[in-house]
Motif scaffolding. Structure first.
Motif, PDB file in Angstrom:
ATOM      1  N   ALA A 182      -7.072  32.241  -1.479  1.00 13.63           N
ATOM      2  CA  ALA A 182      -8.502  33.124  -2.730  1.00 13.63           C
ATOM      3  C   ALA A 182      -7.736  34.608  -3.322  1.00 13.63           C
ATOM      4  O   ALA A 182      -8.380  34.875  -4.579  1.00 13.63           O
ATOM      5  CB  ALA A 182      -9.508  33.253  -1.723  1.00 13.63           C
ATOM      6  N   VAL A 183      -6.976  35.335  -2.579  1.00 11.40           N
ATOM      7  CA  VAL A 183      -6.734  36.650  -2.900  1.00 11.40           C
ATOM      8  C   VAL A 183      -5.847  36.262  -4.363  1.00 11.40           C
ATOM      9  O   VAL A 183      -5.645  37.793  -4.771  1.00 11.40           O
ATOM     10  CB  VAL A 183      -6.047  38.050  -1.531  1.00 11.40           C
ATOM     11  N   GLU A 184      -5.153  35.611  -4.014  1.00 13.18           N
ATOM     12  CA  GLU A 184      -4.011  35.213  -4.988  1.00 13.18           C
ATOM     13  C   GLU A 184      -4.363  34.809  -5.947  1.00 13.18           C
ATOM     14  O   GLU A 184      -4.022  34.397  -7.485  1.00 13.18           O
ATOM     15  CB  GLU A 184      -2.535  34.686  -4.417  1.00 13.18           C
ATOM     16  N   GLN A 185      -5.386  34.192  -6.119  1.00 13.75           N
ATOM     17  CA  GLN A 185      -6.534  33.427  -7.446  1.00 13.75           C
ATOM     18  C   GLN A 185      -5.216  31.572  -7.238  1.00 13.75           C
ATOM     19  O   GLN A 185      -5.406  31.772  -8.286  1.00 13.75           O
ATOM     20  CB  GLN A 185      -6.493  33.864  -8.568  1.00 13.75           C
ATOM     21  N   LYS A 186      -4.596  31.301  -6.433  1.00 14.84           N
ATOM     22  CA  LYS A 186      -4.587  29.982  -6.231  1.00 14.84           C
ATOM     23  C   LYS A 186      -5.097  29.156  -6.226  1.00 14.84           C
ATOM     24  O   LYS A 186      -5.476  29.027  -4.519  1.00 14.84           O
ATOM     25  CB  LYS A 186      -3.152  30.151  -5.266  1.00 14.84           C
ATOM     26  N   GLU A 187      -5.429  28.156  -6.856  1.00 14.98           N
ATOM     27  CA  GLU A 187      -6.455  26.962  -5.493  1.00 14.98           C
ATOM     28  C   GLU A 187      -5.094  25.579  -6.287  1.00 14.98           C
ATOM     29  O   GLU A 187      -4.651  25.562  -6.880  1.00 14.98           O
ATOM     30  CB  GLU A 187      -6.587  26.194  -7.520  1.00 14.98           C
ATOM     31  N   VAL A 188      -5.514  25.207  -4.397  1.00 11.58           N
ATOM     32  CA  VAL A 188      -4.561  24.172  -4.207  1.00 11.58           C
ATOM     33  C   VAL A 188      -4.745  22.981  -3.588  1.00 11.58           C
ATOM     34  O   VAL A 188      -6.209  23.015  -3.679  1.00 11.58           O
ATOM     35  CB  VAL A 188      -3.048  24.755  -2.906  1.00 11.58           C
ATOM     36  N   ASP A 189      -4.392  21.565  -4.239  1.00 14.94           N
ATOM     37  CA  ASP A 189      -5.223  20.726  -3.171  1.00 14.94           C
ATOM     38  C   ASP A 189      -4.793  20.451  -1.829  1.00 14.94           C
ATOM     39  O   ASP A 189      -5.302  19.483  -1.497  1.00 14.94           O
ATOM     40  CB  ASP A 189      -4.910  19.132  -3.714  1.00 14.94           C
ATOM     41  N   GLN A 190      -3.474  20.910  -1.184  1.00 12.71           N
ATOM     42  CA  GLN A 190      -3.180  20.442   0.029  1.00 12.71           C
ATOM     43  C   GLN A 190      -2.894  21.776   0.151  1.00 12.71           C
ATOM     44  O   GLN A 190      -1.140  22.577   0.000  1.00 12.71           O
ATOM     45  CB  GLN A 190      -2.216  19.476   0.234  1.00 12.71           C
ATOM     46  N   VAL A 191      -3.123  22.496   2.017  1.00 15.64           N
ATOM     47  CA  VAL A 191      -2.172  23.559   2.403  1.00 15.64           C
ATOM     48  C   VAL A 191      -0.685  21.837   3.313  1.00 15.64           C
ATOM     49  O   VAL A 191      -1.835  21.920   4.531  1.00 15.64           O
ATOM     50  CB  VAL A 191      -2.993  24.756   3.398  1.00 15.64           C
ATOM     51  N   ILE A 192       0.383  22.440   3.990  1.00 17.88           N
ATOM     52  CA  ILE A 192       1.146  22.159   4.705  1.00 17.88           C
ATOM     53  C   ILE A 192       1.318  23.249   5.900  1.00 17.88           C
ATOM     54  O   ILE A 192       2.422  24.734   5.103  1.00 17.88           O
ATOM     55  CB  ILE A 192       2.404  21.640   3.572  1.00 17.88           C
ATOM     56  N   ILE A 193       1.911  23.303   6.769  1.00 17.29           N
ATOM     57  CA  ILE A 193       1.278  24.470   7.605  1.00 17.29           C
ATOM     58  C   ILE A 193       2.640  23.823   8.598  1.00 17.29           C
ATOM     59  O   ILE A 193       2.709  22.823   8.732  1.00 17.29           O
ATOM     60  CB  ILE A 193       0.590  25.141   8.418  1.00 17.29           C
ATOM     61  N   SER A 194       4.109  24.830   8.112  1.00 18.26           N
ATOM     62  CA  SER A 194       5.218  24.008   9.500  1.00 18.26           C
ATOM     63  C   SER A 194       5.403  24.982  10.516  1.00 18.26           C
ATOM     64  O   SER A 194       5.666  26.412   9.968  1.00 18.26           O
ATOM     65  CB  SER A 194       6.062  23.513   8.654  1.00 18.26           C
ATOM     66  N   MET A 195       5.836  24.604  11.414  1.00 15.98           N
ATOM     67  CA  MET A 195       6.711  25.769  12.892  1.00 15.98           C
ATOM     68  C   MET A 195       8.134  24.971  12.774  1.00 15.98           C
ATOM     69  O   MET A 195       8.013  23.912  12.981  1.00 15.98           O
ATOM     70  CB  MET A 195       5.651  26.145  13.551  1.00 15.98           C
ATOM     71  N   ALA A 196       8.834  26.361  12.502  1.00 20.56           N
ATOM     72  CA  ALA A 196       9.874  25.538  13.005  1.00 20.56           C
ATOM     73  C   ALA A 196      10.671  26.864  14.015  1.00 20.56           C
ATOM     74  O   ALA A 196      10.101  28.080  14.298  1.00 20.56           O
ATOM     75  CB  ALA A 196      11.563  25.720  11.857  1.00 20.56           C
ATOM     76  N   ASP A 197      11.976  26.447  14.702  1.00 19.95           N
ATOM     77  CA  ASP A 197      12.238  26.979  15.836  1.00 19.95           C
ATOM     78  C   ASP A 197      13.539  28.034  15.199  1.00 19.95           C
ATOM     79  O   ASP A 197      13.676  29.144  16.153  1.00 19.95           O
ATOM     80  CB  ASP A 197      12.815  25.732  17.399  1.00 19.95           C
ATOM     81  N   ARG A 198      13.841  27.946  13.940  1.00 18.19           N
ATOM     82  CA  ARG A 198      14.258  28.929  13.783  1.00 18.19           C
ATOM     83  C   ARG A 198      14.812  28.544  11.912  1.00 18.19           C
ATOM     84  O   ARG A 198      13.480  27.791  11.628  1.00 18.19           O
ATOM     85  CB  ARG A 198      16.541  28.455  14.229  1.00 18.19           C
ATOM     86  N   GLU A 199      14.741  29.441  11.441  1.00 24.67           N
ATOM     87  CA  GLU A 199      14.884  29.168   9.611  1.00 24.67           C
ATOM     88  C   GLU A 199      15.616  27.611   9.625  1.00 24.67           C
ATOM     89  O   GLU A 199      16.664  27.740   9.687  1.00 24.67           O
ATOM     90  CB  GLU A 199      15.292  30.848   8.956  1.00 24.67           C
ATOM     91  N   THR A 200      15.176  27.625   8.042  1.00 23.76           N
ATOM     92  CA  THR A 200      16.005  26.044   8.041  1.00 23.76           C
ATOM     93  C   THR A 200      15.593  26.764   6.675  1.00 23.76           C
ATOM     94  O   THR A 200      14.731  27.243   5.554  1.00 23.76           O
ATOM     95  CB  THR A 200      14.768  24.900   7.940  1.00 23.76           C
TER      96      THR A 200
END
Length: 135
Positions: free
Chosen positions: A89-107
């Protein structure tokens, strides 16, 4: 499904976006599990069907010590509604989907590695709300 990517990266400490943009987002947000996480990057993509996707990629080192998905499941929704939606909202970006990922290390995005453990959740975004899609 193949994706055509029109990608913009947000990298903390990097030069891809200015500090004012990076400053609008906590690099280490609190999550319900209480585990420490940090934002690796945000990636925007436009798929072949012209849908817009924002990927919020986090690193949670405790995953490498056997932390299982069910122990951090609530963190995904929290990051979607409490971090991604306000940030977009702050960045004024409209998206259809958000994908949240979590990893044990940077990839590196899009590169397969057998060394990392990663968990993902996808959410449709409608009227500022996160609707779980499930993989």
């Amino acid at each position: 499904m193949r994706h055509a990517l029109a990608t913009v990266f947000v990298a903390f400490g990097g030069t891809l976006w200015g500090a004012t943009t990076a400053g609008a987002l906590e690099e280490t947000p609190a999550v319900p599990s209480g585990n420490e996480i940090r934002l690796q990057e945000i990636i925007y993509e436009t798929r072949q069907d012209n849908s817009q996707v924002a990927r919020f990629r986090y690193v949670m080192p405790l995953i490498r010590h056997g932390l299982e998905f069910h122990e951090i499941e609530e963190d995904f929704f929290h990051l979607c509604i409490g971090v991604a939606v306000p940030y977009l909202a702050v960045e004024q970006k409209e998206v259809d989907q958000v994908i949240i990922s979590m990893a044990d290390r940077e990839t590196e995005f899009g590169v397969t590695t057998t060394l990392a453990t990663q968990y993902f959740e996808a959410f449709s975004i409608e009227n500022g709300a996160c609707i779980w899609e499930g993989f």
